[in-house]
Design a protein around this motif. Structure first.
Motif, PDB file in Angstrom:
ATOM      1  N   TYR A   1       2.616   3.798   7.940  1.00 19.12           N
ATOM      2  CA  TYR A   1       1.531   3.023   7.822  1.00 19.12           C
ATOM      3  C   TYR A   1       1.302   1.586   7.239  1.00 19.12           C
ATOM      4  O   TYR A   1       0.900   0.814   7.489  1.00 19.12           O
ATOM      5  CB  TYR A   1       0.488   3.801   6.829  1.00 19.12           C
ATOM      6  CG  TYR A   1      -0.317   5.111   7.580  1.00 19.12           C
ATOM      7  CD1 TYR A   1       0.503   6.052   7.922  1.00 19.12           C
ATOM      8  CD2 TYR A   1      -1.639   5.170   7.465  1.00 19.12           C
ATOM      9  CE1 TYR A   1      -0.178   7.303   8.460  1.00 19.12           C
ATOM     10  CE2 TYR A   1      -2.312   6.398   8.149  1.00 19.12           C
ATOM     11  CZ  TYR A   1      -1.376   7.504   8.362  1.00 19.12           C
ATOM     12  OH  TYR A   1      -2.091   8.527   9.144  1.00 19.12           O
TER      13      TYR A   1
ATOM     14  N   GLN B   1       1.002  -1.307   0.051  1.00 16.27           N
ATOM     15  CA  GLN B   1      -0.058  -0.129   0.000  1.00 16.27           C
ATOM     16  C   GLN B   1       0.719   1.259  -0.043  1.00 16.27           C
ATOM     17  O   GLN B   1       0.831   2.327  -1.030  1.00 16.27           O
ATOM     18  CB  GLN B   1      -0.971   0.186   1.214  1.00 16.27           C
ATOM     19  CG  GLN B   1      -2.239   0.815   0.879  1.00 16.27           C
ATOM     20  CD  GLN B   1      -2.728   1.430   2.205  1.00 16.27           C
ATOM     21  OE1 GLN B   1      -2.142   0.887   3.338  1.00 16.27           O
ATOM     22  NE2 GLN B   1      -3.392   2.245   2.064  1.00 16.27           N
TER      23      GLN B   1
ATOM     24  N   ILE C   1       2.502   7.084  -3.019  1.00 18.62           N
ATOM     25  CA  ILE C   1       3.365   7.790  -2.123  1.00 18.62           C
ATOM     26  C   ILE C   1       2.884   9.042  -1.192  1.00 18.62           C
ATOM     27  O   ILE C   1       3.831   9.721  -0.536  1.00 18.62           O
ATOM     28  CB  ILE C   1       4.354   8.429  -3.028  1.00 18.62           C
ATOM     29  CG1 ILE C   1       3.751   9.476  -4.099  1.00 18.62           C
ATOM     30  CG2 ILE C   1       5.398   7.448  -3.940  1.00 18.62           C
ATOM     31  CD1 ILE C   1       4.970  10.657  -4.828  1.00 18.62           C
ATOM     32  N   GLY C   2       1.733   9.277  -1.443  1.00 16.13           N
ATOM     33  CA  GLY C   2       0.865  10.062  -0.265  1.00 16.13           C
ATOM     34  C   GLY C   2       0.604   9.325   1.021  1.00 16.13           C
ATOM     35  O   GLY C   2       0.314  10.072   1.785  1.00 16.13           O
ATOM     36  N   THR C   3       0.959   7.891   0.959  1.00 20.04           N
ATOM     37  CA  THR C   3       0.663   7.520   2.416  1.00 20.04           C
ATOM     38  C   THR C   3       2.021   7.184   2.906  1.00 20.04           C
ATOM     39  O   THR C   3       2.790   6.577   2.340  1.00 20.04           O
ATOM     40  CB  THR C   3       0.159   5.948   2.135  1.00 20.04           C
ATOM     41  OG1 THR C   3      -1.300   6.095   1.300  1.00 20.04           O
ATOM     42  CG2 THR C   3      -0.191   5.345   3.519  1.00 20.04           C
ATOM     43  N   PRO C   4       2.159   7.659   4.444  1.00 16.79           N
ATOM     44  CA  PRO C   4       3.398   7.697   5.031  1.00 16.79           C
ATOM     45  C   PRO C   4       4.018   6.224   5.205  1.00 16.79           C
ATOM     46  O   PRO C   4       2.902   5.242   5.091  1.00 16.79           O
ATOM     47  CB  PRO C   4       3.398   8.185   6.225  1.00 16.79           C
ATOM     48  CG  PRO C   4       2.035   9.297   6.059  1.00 16.79           C
ATOM     49  CD  PRO C   4       1.175   8.481   5.023  1.00 16.79           C
TER      50      PRO C   4
END
Lengths: 126, 226
Positions: B58, B47, B52-55
């Motif tokens: 996570y 995921q 790339i907007g998800t750290p």
């Protein structure tokens, strides 16, 4: 047995970091919300200089935490928060008291939602 | 972060319970906990890589949480057999003394066709030759044949078996495995002599060469080498 001890320790560390993160984020957003609300109040009294100072201080406080927020928050949330700050400052610069009031409410609402999402509660877990 | 942690633990436990309810036949040679971790880790890791907007955290927090849970529960199940039975289940005897236990077949949702498939995969075509068939906790079927149908061992027919030990590879695709050579108590001089005896001029020309405990050599040259 060493592996199990390490796994337990790791779980404890992750849990402790999670709690610390929740506490830190809650404190940070709380501080910023106070400044934003003060800015809204000052704008309502017509004290635009104080309103601007408070809003700029709030935006700076948020911006200073960039390295931290980029690690723990979704980048879309950070961008949308930045947009909210720009909108608030724009309304303050144009001395539009009504718009400042609604922008300040939007920033406060957004910040408290970011903080609440990280709180370990039934609502945010499920 | 905290929410990810708690969510991971809830989903992990939920999947372990679900797989236990689904039964052993769904497992495919993995224990329920291993299967859950295998299913979840690949998705969790993918995921943040895709978006790339998800750290990255996570992905990291749930993966570390899952690994820790797996290690911890595996350790507990080794120590406490009751907990192991609770999490992994216990083996089911599908054929006992040649008798098919139909209630166990139903309980594990295994049809007679599926039992035949499993037996055929073990080269058993006649169910009457099976004394015991046990469905293990990882979903595999262990079969014990009646002595009359079991493969004959050298001991049973009174032949002395020749234990040649396990063969050791000394040349792998042209590369000399020096450690293995030393293990056999041989040297490069001996190796070159054996190679030239078999028509190769140097180790680079050899595809594989292995030597067993009795000194028997398996030798194959590379295609195009003489």
């Amino acid at each position: 047995m060493k592996k199990e001890v390490f796994a337990t320790a790791l779980l404890a560390v992750i849990f402790a970091l999670s709690v610390a993160n929740t506490y830190f984020l809650d404190r940070l957003t709380g501080q910023i919300i106070e400044l934003v609300e003060e800015s809204g109040r000052m704008a309502a009294y017509g004290d635009w200089e104080k309103a601007q100072n408070a809003a700029e201080q709030a935006a700076r406080l948020w911006k200073e935490q960039d390295p931290y927020t980029h690690i723990v928050l979704r980048h879309s949330d950070i961008e949308s928060m930045n947009d909210d700050f720009y909108e608030l400052l724009e309304h303050i610069y144009s001395h539009d008291a009504g718009a400042v009031n609604s922008s300040a409410a939007l920033v406060s609402e957004h910040l408290s939602s970011i903080s609440q999402i990280e709180q370990i509660r039934i609502g945010s877990v499920f | 972060m905290g929410v990810s942690f708690v969510r991971t633990i809830i989903v992990f436990l939920l999947l372990v319970v679900s797989l236990r309810i689904m039964g052993k036949r769904q497992l495919g040679e993995l224990e329920p906990i291993e299967l859950v971790v295998a299913i979840l880790i690949s998705n969790l890791a993918a995921q943040p890589l895709q978006d790339i907007g998800t750290p990255l955290i996570y992905g990291i927090i749930p993966v570390l949480t899952l690994l820790s849970c797996q290690v911890l529960i595996s350790g507990i199940t080794v120590k406490y057999s009751r907990i192991r039975r609770m999490i992994c289940g216990s083996p089911s005897i599908l054929i006992d003394n040649g008798q098919i236990i139909q209630s166990e077949m139903r309980r594990n949702r295994i049809s007679i066709d599926e039992l035949y498939v499993e037996l055929r995969s073990k080269e058993i075509t006649d169910i009457a030759t099976v004394k015991h068939a046990i469905l293990e906790t990882n979903g595999t079927l262990s079969v014990i044949l009646y002595p009359d149908f079991s493969p004959v061992t050298p001991r049973e027919i009174g032949i002395a078996s020749d234990d040649v030990g396990s063969p050791v590879c000394v040349i792998n695709d042209g590369r000399v495995m020096s450690d293995n050579l030393r293990l056999l108590g041989r040297d490069i001089k001996w190796l070159n002599k054996e190679i030239s005896k078999r028509g190769a001029s140097e180790p680079e020309d050899v595809y594989i060469m292995s030597v067993d405990g009795k000194g028997n050599i398996y030798f194959a040259v590379k295609d195009g080498s003489t």
